[in-house]
Design a protein around this motif. Structure first.
Motif, mmCIF file in Angstrom:
data_model
loop_
_atom_site.group_PDB
_atom_site.id
_atom_site.type_symbol
_atom_site.label_atom_id
_atom_site.label_comp_id
_atom_site.label_asym_id
_atom_site.label_seq_id
_atom_site.Cartn_x
_atom_site.Cartn_y
_atom_site.Cartn_z
ATOM 1 N N ARG A 1 0.599 -0.995 0.460
ATOM 2 C CA ARG A 1 -0.173 -0.285 0.153
ATOM 3 C C ARG A 1 0.472 0.969 -0.142
ATOM 4 N N LYS A 2 2.263 1.628 0.655
ATOM 5 C CA LYS A 2 2.647 2.811 0.947
ATOM 6 C C LYS A 2 3.297 3.146 -0.660
ATOM 7 N N LYS A 3 3.743 1.557 -1.158
ATOM 8 C CA LYS A 3 4.679 1.406 -2.693
ATOM 9 C C LYS A 3 3.304 2.144 -3.670
ATOM 10 N N LEU A 4 2.465 1.601 -3.776
ATOM 11 C CA LEU A 4 1.340 2.498 -4.382
ATOM 12 C C LEU A 4 0.569 4.441 -3.845
ATOM 13 N N GLN A 5 0.914 4.409 -2.547
ATOM 14 C CA GLN A 5 0.992 5.790 -2.056
ATOM 15 C C GLN A 5 1.893 6.346 -2.862
ATOM 16 N N LYS A 6 3.006 6.086 -2.546
ATOM 17 C CA LYS A 6 4.583 6.810 -3.338
ATOM 18 C C LYS A 6 4.585 6.723 -4.751
ATOM 19 N N MET A 7 4.000 5.942 -5.152
ATOM 20 C CA MET A 7 3.620 6.319 -7.078
ATOM 21 C C MET A 7 3.338 7.007 -7.005
ATOM 22 N N ILE A 8 1.828 7.008 -7.218
ATOM 23 C CA ILE A 8 1.161 7.718 -7.665
ATOM 24 C C ILE A 8 1.296 8.961 -7.413
ATOM 25 N N TYR A 9 2.120 9.307 -6.082
ATOM 26 C CA TYR A 9 2.010 11.038 -5.567
ATOM 27 C C TYR A 9 3.374 11.534 -6.192
ATOM 28 N N ILE A 10 4.715 10.321 -6.534
ATOM 29 C CA ILE A 10 5.599 10.665 -7.483
ATOM 30 C C ILE A 10 5.685 11.553 -9.126
ATOM 31 N N LEU A 11 4.723 10.146 -9.401
ATOM 32 C CA LEU A 11 3.593 10.685 -10.690
ATOM 33 C C LEU A 11 3.057 12.007 -10.868
ATOM 34 N N GLN A 12 2.368 11.999 -10.352
ATOM 35 C CA GLN A 12 1.806 13.526 -9.965
ATOM 36 C C GLN A 12 2.572 14.272 -9.496
ATOM 37 N N ALA A 13 3.467 14.179 -9.060
ATOM 38 C CA ALA A 13 4.846 15.545 -8.545
ATOM 39 C C ALA A 13 4.998 15.920 -9.860
ATOM 40 N N GLY B 1 4.128 15.507 -12.937
ATOM 41 C CA GLY B 1 3.457 16.272 -14.376
ATOM 42 C C GLY B 1 2.560 15.274 -14.556
ATOM 43 N N VAL B 2 2.240 14.308 -14.127
ATOM 44 C CA VAL B 2 1.318 12.421 -14.772
ATOM 45 C C VAL B 2 0.111 13.337 -14.021
ATOM 46 N N PRO B 3 -1.075 13.319 -14.950
ATOM 47 C CA PRO B 3 -2.692 14.129 -14.348
ATOM 48 C C PRO B 3 -3.264 13.242 -13.366
ATOM 49 N N PHE B 4 -2.771 12.782 -11.955
ATOM 50 C CA PHE B 4 -3.001 12.599 -11.523
ATOM 51 C C PHE B 4 -3.656 13.485 -10.386
ATOM 52 N N GLU B 5 -5.768 13.905 -9.713
ATOM 53 C CA GLU B 5 -5.994 14.287 -8.876
ATOM 54 C C GLU B 5 -6.104 14.414 -7.970
ATOM 55 N N GLU B 6 -5.525 12.780 -7.303
ATOM 56 C CA GLU B 6 -6.216 12.749 -5.626
ATOM 57 C C GLU B 6 -5.011 13.540 -5.101
ATOM 58 N N TRP C 1 17.866 12.402 -6.057
ATOM 59 C CA TRP C 1 18.196 14.178 -6.816
ATOM 60 C C TRP C 1 17.836 13.058 -8.275
ATOM 61 N N GLU C 2 18.831 12.153 -8.572
ATOM 62 C CA GLU C 2 18.543 11.487 -9.912
ATOM 63 C C GLU C 2 18.001 11.501 -10.038
ATOM 64 N N LEU C 3 16.760 10.402 -9.542
ATOM 65 C CA LEU C 3 15.544 9.322 -10.003
ATOM 66 C C LEU C 3 15.091 11.395 -9.790
ATOM 67 N N ILE C 4 14.969 11.993 -9.067
ATOM 68 C CA ILE C 4 13.425 12.980 -9.652
ATOM 69 C C ILE C 4 14.032 13.845 -10.635
ATOM 70 N N HIS C 5 15.712 13.730 -11.208
ATOM 71 C CA HIS C 5 15.982 14.678 -12.330
ATOM 72 C C HIS C 5 15.548 13.986 -13.459
ATOM 73 N N THR C 6 15.612 12.261 -13.281
ATOM 74 C CA THR C 6 15.324 11.807 -14.874
ATOM 75 C C THR C 6 13.559 11.850 -14.749
ATOM 76 N N LEU C 7 12.335 11.717 -14.135
ATOM 77 C CA LEU C 7 11.287 11.343 -14.040
ATOM 78 C C LEU C 7 11.255 12.539 -14.723
ATOM 79 N N LYS C 8 11.851 13.807 -13.934
ATOM 80 C CA LYS C 8 10.408 15.039 -14.384
ATOM 81 C C LYS C 8 11.534 15.759 -16.210
ATOM 82 N N GLN C 9 11.543 14.716 -16.913
ATOM 83 C CA GLN C 9 12.441 15.150 -17.883
ATOM 84 C C GLN C 9 11.309 14.392 -19.199
#
Length: 164
Positions: free
Chosen positions: A21-33, A35-40, A156-164
């Protein structure tokens, strides 16, 4: 209403199974942060950003038979596995989900541990602060995790990669 539910189902159609459950919450939050348009809506909780809305949507999708939740008993806790059902896949085919292609980002996250995703999500929660302040804040709100400089660097490297 169903738009946000179909976005979650679309997520599962991409990743297959998510364990925890924690992994699911974090994955959706990170994707949303990123730029993926999840609205939670998320608030800060014990394990970092947490969405009651996401928990309720998952429960509703399970009750509808579109998402399967499997509860596995471990030595001193329960672990949950989530995946889209055949019924959910068929239902999803009937809707046009206006989502960008986030499959590479989702798979990057899927291969990370819940602990690491908790770090990344917490860092993103404080993204308006300068980098050094983000790390201080994480150490302050999560002292027991004792994240190392290498873990911060990788995050930080992962965040940079995800935002590209």
């Amino acid at each position: 209403m169903l738009t946000n539910h179909t976005k979650i189902m679309h997520f599962f159609s991409i990743v297959g199974e998510v364990t925890g459950r924690k992994k699911l919450q974090k994955m959706i939050y990170i994707l949303q942060a990123c730029g993926v348009p999840f609205e939670e809506k998320y608030n800060f909780h014990f394990y970092g950003p947490y969405s009651e809305e996401l928990s309720l949507r998952i429960e509703e999708l399970c009750n509808l038979g579109f998402i399967e939740e499997e509860k596995e008993e471990k030595s001193n806790y329960f672990q949950y596995h989530y995946q889209i059902t055949e019924q959910g896949t068929q239902f999803l085919k009937q809707f046009q989900t206006d989502m960008p292609d986030f499959s590479s980002q989702a798979h990057l996250l899927l291969n990370k541990s819940s602990r690491f995703l908790e770090l990344v999500a917490t860092m993103l929660f404080f993204k308006d602060l300068p980098k050094e302040e983000v790390e201080k804040k994480v150490h302050h709100v999560k002292p027991k995790q004792n994240y190392s400089p290498d873990e911060f660097k990788e995050a930080w490297e992962l965040i940079h990669t995800l935002k590209q």
